[in-house]
Structure formats: structure tokens, C-alpha cells
Design an enzyme around this catalytic site. Structure first.
Site, PDB file in Angstrom:
ATOM      1  N   SER A  23       0.841  -1.157  -0.059  1.00 23.88           N
ATOM      2  CA  SER A  23       0.070  -0.012  -0.151  1.00 23.88           C
ATOM      3  C   SER A  23       0.865   1.246   0.013  1.00 23.88           C
ATOM      4  CB  SER A  23      -1.029  -0.097   1.343  1.00 23.88           C
ATOM      5  OG  SER A  23      -0.088   0.079   2.431  1.00 23.88           O
ATOM      6  N   SER A 179      11.813   9.725   7.748  1.00 22.92           N
ATOM      7  CA  SER A 179      10.727  10.821   7.863  1.00 22.92           C
ATOM      8  C   SER A 179      11.322  12.097   8.477  1.00 22.92           C
ATOM      9  CB  SER A 179       9.765  10.246   9.123  1.00 22.92           C
ATOM     10  OG  SER A 179       8.874  11.049   9.373  1.00 22.92           O
ATOM     11  N   TYR A 192       7.877   6.444  17.066  1.00 20.19           N
ATOM     12  CA  TYR A 192       8.077   6.661  15.662  1.00 20.19           C
ATOM     13  C   TYR A 192       9.280   7.442  15.617  1.00 20.19           C
ATOM     14  CZ  TYR A 192       6.930   7.480  10.809  1.00 20.19           C
ATOM     15  OH  TYR A 192       6.747   7.903   9.303  1.00 20.19           O
ATOM     16  N   LYS A 196      12.809   6.641  13.722  1.00 22.99           N
ATOM     17  CA  LYS A 196      13.247   7.325  12.538  1.00 22.99           C
ATOM     18  C   LYS A 196      14.624   8.244  12.713  1.00 22.99           C
ATOM     19  CE  LYS A 196       9.771   6.093   9.768  1.00 22.99           C
ATOM     20  NZ  LYS A 196       9.915   5.184   8.516  1.00 22.99           N
ATOM     21  N   THR A 227      -1.294   8.872   2.493  1.00 18.06           N
ATOM     22  CA  THR A 227      -1.408   7.326   2.381  1.00 18.06           C
ATOM     23  C   THR A 227      -2.251   7.033   3.635  1.00 18.06           C
ATOM     24  OG1 THR A 227       0.358   6.769   4.109  1.00 18.06           O
ATOM     25  CG2 THR A 227       0.987   7.235   1.732  1.00 18.06           C
TER      26      THR A 227
HETATM   27  N1  LIG Z   1       2.676   8.707   4.743  1.00 14.99           N
HETATM   28  C1  LIG Z   1       3.401   9.863   5.356  1.00 14.99           C
HETATM   29  O1  LIG Z   1       2.970  10.878   5.732  1.00 14.99           O
HETATM   30  C2  LIG Z   1       4.805   9.326   5.579  1.00 14.99           C
HETATM   31  C3  LIG Z   1       5.715  10.470   6.026  1.00 14.99           C
HETATM   32  C4  LIG Z   1       7.103  10.014   6.330  1.00 14.99           C
HETATM   33  C5  LIG Z   1       7.509   8.681   6.305  1.00 14.99           C
HETATM   34  N2  LIG Z   1       6.512   7.789   5.888  1.00 14.99           N
HETATM   35  C6  LIG Z   1       7.130   6.444   5.672  1.00 14.99           C
HETATM   36  O2  LIG Z   1       6.939   5.746   4.548  1.00 14.99           O
HETATM   37  C7  LIG Z   1       6.850   4.184   4.922  1.00 14.99           C
HETATM   38  C8  LIG Z   1       5.675   3.647   4.058  1.00 14.99           C
HETATM   39  O3  LIG Z   1       4.486   4.113   4.928  1.00 14.99           O
HETATM   40  P1  LIG Z   1       3.120   4.640   3.986  1.00 14.99           P
HETATM   41  O4  LIG Z   1       2.927   6.224   4.357  1.00 14.99           O
HETATM   42  O5  LIG Z   1       3.180   4.209   2.582  1.00 14.99           O
HETATM   43  O6  LIG Z   1       2.025   3.836   4.872  1.00 14.99           O
HETATM   44  P2  LIG Z   1       0.981   2.548   4.698  1.00 14.99           P
HETATM   45  O7  LIG Z   1       0.112   2.706   3.293  1.00 14.99           O
HETATM   46  O8  LIG Z   1       0.463   2.290   5.896  1.00 14.99           O
HETATM   47  O9  LIG Z   1       2.220   1.271   4.302  1.00 14.99           O
HETATM   48  C9  LIG Z   1       2.816   0.757   5.299  1.00 14.99           C
HETATM   49  C10 LIG Z   1       3.604  -0.664   4.614  1.00 14.99           C
HETATM   50  O10 LIG Z   1       4.210  -1.163   5.580  1.00 14.99           O
HETATM   51  C11 LIG Z   1       3.762  -2.736   5.510  1.00 14.99           C
HETATM   52  N3  LIG Z   1       4.021  -3.277   6.868  1.00 14.99           N
HETATM   53  C12 LIG Z   1       3.495  -2.848   7.890  1.00 14.99           C
HETATM   54  N4  LIG Z   1       3.706  -3.620   9.208  1.00 14.99           N
HETATM   55  C13 LIG Z   1       4.512  -4.587   8.526  1.00 14.99           C
HETATM   56  C14 LIG Z   1       5.325  -5.719   8.985  1.00 14.99           C
HETATM   57  N5  LIG Z   1       5.092  -6.062  10.365  1.00 14.99           N
HETATM   58  N6  LIG Z   1       6.152  -6.511   8.189  1.00 14.99           N
HETATM   59  C15 LIG Z   1       6.319  -6.219   6.770  1.00 14.99           C
HETATM   60  N7  LIG Z   1       5.531  -4.993   6.408  1.00 14.99           N
HETATM   61  C16 LIG Z   1       4.537  -4.409   7.102  1.00 14.99           C
HETATM   62  C17 LIG Z   1       2.372  -2.478   5.192  1.00 14.99           C
HETATM   63  O11 LIG Z   1       1.929  -3.729   4.698  1.00 14.99           O
HETATM   64  P3  LIG Z   1       1.079  -5.001   5.301  1.00 14.99           P
HETATM   65  O12 LIG Z   1       0.050  -4.213   6.113  1.00 14.99           O
HETATM   66  O13 LIG Z   1       0.799  -5.808   4.196  1.00 14.99           O
HETATM   67  O14 LIG Z   1       2.272  -5.657   6.130  1.00 14.99           O
HETATM   68  C18 LIG Z   1       2.470  -1.344   3.998  1.00 14.99           C
HETATM   69  O15 LIG Z   1       2.764  -1.996   2.767  1.00 14.99           O
HETATM   70  C19 LIG Z   1       6.886   4.051   6.351  1.00 14.99           C
HETATM   71  O16 LIG Z   1       8.339   3.712   6.733  1.00 14.99           O
HETATM   72  C20 LIG Z   1       6.351   5.633   6.866  1.00 14.99           C
HETATM   73  O17 LIG Z   1       6.815   5.460   8.317  1.00 14.99           O
HETATM   74  C21 LIG Z   1       5.230   7.794   5.628  1.00 14.99           C
END
Ligand SMILES: NC(=O)c1ccc[n+]([C@@H]2O[C@H](COP(=O)([O-])OP(=O)(O)OC[C@H]3O[C@@H](n4cnc5c(N)ncnc54)[C@H](OP(=O)(O)O)[C@@H]3O)[C@@H](O)[C@H]2O)c1
Length: 301
Positions: A23, A179, A192, A196, A227
Site C-alpha cells: 500500500s 521521515s 516513531y 526514524k 497514505t
Molecule cells: N505517509 C506519510 O506521511 C509518511 C511520512 C514519512 C514517512 N513515511 C514512511 O513511509 C513508509 C511507508 O508508509 P506509508 O505512508 O506508505 O503507509 P502505509 O500505506 O500504511 O504502508 C505501510 C506498509 O508497511 C507494511 N507493513 C506494516 N507492518 C509490516 C510488517 N510487520 N512487516 C512487513 N510489512 C509491514 C504494510 O503492509 P502490510 O500491512 O501488508 O504488512 C504497508 O505495505 C513508512 O516507513 C512510513 O514511516 C510515511
């Protein structure tokens, strides 16, 4: 970045392993990178969701489900097609466990070996899987603190460490989705933000330590991206927050974030911030800390 510049980037035949590919940012990276010619390995816990992402990708894609908070995964049965639709007899060339024996559990190094076996190599590892937090330090249980550190820090560190011998021999690139919370403190994100910050320290140290020809480390620090991160974020007891935060909703479109990350990866940038007004907060922290402390309190919704 313009579409024109993006069109000049090619990842033809590069083998790219993306974690958190089911996702959000990981899914957007998978779709875009496959269109740019990459051969992909997609990892997360949800095998069915990974298969759906695979169906939206253009090229060769293998699915390697794993729970990265534990490093445990199931070795597919010999000569068969696993539940994710990967034919392991032809892809790996390695026999699995004897037919009829139960799938075995393995570690990060076993998972890395399994990934290398799929195409014979990994060129780029994108450590992207992560989980957010929506709870104060006082509310956050020890189990949740350990869970967030486990997935957001230990998994990328251990997966990368497992691949370092491979990268030393063949060259390669490690990418890590950090992040803005890894560059400054954010309320209700103590675990978190700690994870990070730890990522930043680990991978910046790796950049200066592991100076092997042809090996690169790219750290990405996104601000808010639209997301499901806030929906999946953990409360203090471990329950999902279950709400799309207003600020998350107004975040950078995920495709824009993915395109900027791909540009940074192609240019082998050491550290890139992809953010809007959160960037100003970071400047405040550097140049006017008292003002930062006053303003940052409002950013914990
Ligand atoms: N969105 C933001 O604002 C933002 C900002 C800064 C950084 N980030 C970083 O971006 C990255 C991706 O996040 P996102 O925003 O795309 O959120 P997201 O849509 O919730 O994606 C998180 C992903 O991590 C996987 N995941 C969660 N727990 C897991 C586990 N135990 N083992 C393996 N995979 C796991 C989930 O897949 P499953 O549930 O299928 O396991 C999903 O594919 C993260 O590291 C987040 O900290 C996001």
C-alpha cells in the site's frame, strides 16, 4: 520533477526489492518502477494485497510475503507455486524443503537469501515498510514501543546488514524511507520519531563506513504523504488509530512522493527531504529552537 525528466530515468533489468509494497508509498514505487523497466520483489505481511499490486505492475514481479517485525517468513514448498502466485521451481532454481514437510521459519538473513535466489541478485533494496504512532509517551505500552522500533528501525538495519556481503561483491544501493520525524521531535510520535532518528544515524553512518565501490545509500525523509499511515498507526495499547488525520489527508499525493524518491534513487542522492511546510519547521528547529518548541506542539494530531 517534470514527466520529461522522469521519462529519461531507466531501471531496465535492475532487480529492486521493495518492503511495505502492499500500500501507500511502496505500492506507488512498485507501479512506477515496474513501468521504468525494473524487475521487482514485493514484501509485506498481506500476500493477497501484494498480488493485487503485482497485477497493477507492468513487468516481472515476484511476491515475497514476510512479517518484518519478526523477520519470520514461510519457505515455499519444493517445485510448486506458492499462495502468492510465484513459481519457485523456475524462479529460484533452488529446491525448497521436501514436499509434505511444514514450511520453516527463518531469519532476516534467510529472507535476504530467498530474495537473492528469485532473480539471482538484488540491485536495490528499498526499506520502506513502517508503522506510525498516535499516542503520548505516557500512554505508549512497552510492547508498542518495541513493535515500532522493531519494524521501523531493526528490520531495515538487519535486512540491510544481511545484504551487505552481496552488495560488497556486486555493488548495489540501499534506500531507506525515513521521515521528517527522524530529523526533529513530533508530539505523540515518541517511538516513531526515535525509530526514524535511529534510522538516520544508522544509515548516515553506513554511508561513511561502507565505502565500497558501486555501493550507495539513499535516505529519504518525507513529510506528510497522503497514505493510510495514520489509519494503521498504533495507539498506546496497540490498537490501530483507525482515523485518517486531517493533515495526512492534505499530504503530498503518493505518486508525487514516489516520483521524487525515484529521481533521488536514480541520482544516488545521499539524503532527500520530500515535504511542504514541515520543512519550515525543520529550519525553525535549526535556527530558532524556542520558536520551534512552541510551534511543534501543534503538529501532533
Ligand atoms: N505517509 C506519510 O506521511 C509518511 C511520512 C514519512 C514517512 N513515511 C514512511 O513511509 C513508509 C511507508 O508508509 P506509508 O505512508 O506508505 O503507509 P502505509 O500505506 O500504511 O504502508 C505501510 C506498509 O508497511 C507494511 N507493513 C506494516 N507492518 C509490516 C510488517 N510487520 N512487516 C512487513 N510489512 C509491514 C504494510 O503492509 P502490510 O500491512 O501488508 O504488512 C504497508 O505495505 C513508512 O516507513 C512510513 O514511516 C510515511
Amino acid at each position: 520533477m517534470t514527466g520529461l525528466r522522469q521519462n529519461r530515468i531507466s531501471f531496465s533489468e535492475k532487480v529492486i526489492w521493495i518492503t511495505g509494497a502492499s500500500s501507500g508509498i511502496g505500492e506507488a514505487l512498485a507501479i512506477r518502477l515496474s513501468a521504468l523497466g525494473a524487475r521487482l520483489i514485493l514484501t509485506s505481511r498481506n500476500a493477497e494485497a501484494l498480488v493485487e499490486v503485482k497485477a497493477r505492475c507492468a513487468g516481472t514481479v515476484a511476491v515475497l510475503p514476510a512479517d518484518l517485525s519478526t523477520g519470520e517468513f514461510s519457505v515455499p514448498q519444493s517445485g510448486g507455486t506458492d499462495f502468492a502466485g510465484n513459481d519457485h521451481s523456475s524462479q529460484t532454481g533452488h529446491p525448497g524443503p521436501a514436499s509434505g514437510s511444514p514450511p520453516t521459519k527463518n531469519s532476516f538473513s534467510g529472507l535476504a537469501e530467498q530474495a537473492i535466489d528469485i532473480y539471482g541478485r538484488v540491485d536495490i533494496l528499498i526499506n520502506n515498510a513502517g508503522i506510525g504512532q498516535r499516542a503520548s509517551a505516557e500512554e505508549t505500552s512497552e510492547a508498542v514501543l518495541r513493535q515500532i522500533l522493531g519494524l521501523d528501525f531493526f528490520a531495515p538495519a538487519l535486512l540491510t546488514q544481511a545484504l551487505l556481503p552481496h552488495f560488497r561483491a556486486n555493488g548495489g544501493q540501499v534506500v531507506v524511507t525515513g521521515s521528517m520525524a527522524g530529523l526533529m521531535g513530533v508530539p505523540r510520535r515518541t517511538a516513531y520519531s526515535a525509530a526514524k532518528h535511529a534510522l538516520m544515524g544508522y544509515f548516515e553512518s553506513l554511508q561513511v563506513e561502507h565505502t565500497v565501490p558501486g555501493f550507495h545509500v539513499t535516505i529519504i525523509s518525507p513529510g506528510r504523504v497522503k497514505t493510510s499511515l495514520s489509519l494503521n498507526a498504533l495507539r498506546g495499547s496497540g490498537e490501530p488509530h483507525g482515523k485518517m488525520d486531517a493533515a495526512q489527508e492534505k499530504g503530498i499525493p503518493v505518486e508525487v512522493c514516489a516520483m521524487k524518491m525515484i529521481s533521488a534513487i536514480a541520482r544516488k542522492r545521499k539524503h532527500v527531504i520530500i515535504a511542504r511546510e514541515e520543512r519550515l519547521l525543520w529550519y525553525l528547529r535549526k535556527w530558532a529552537p524556542p520558536l520551534y518548541h512552541r510551534v511543534a506542539r501543534k503538529f501532533g494530531s
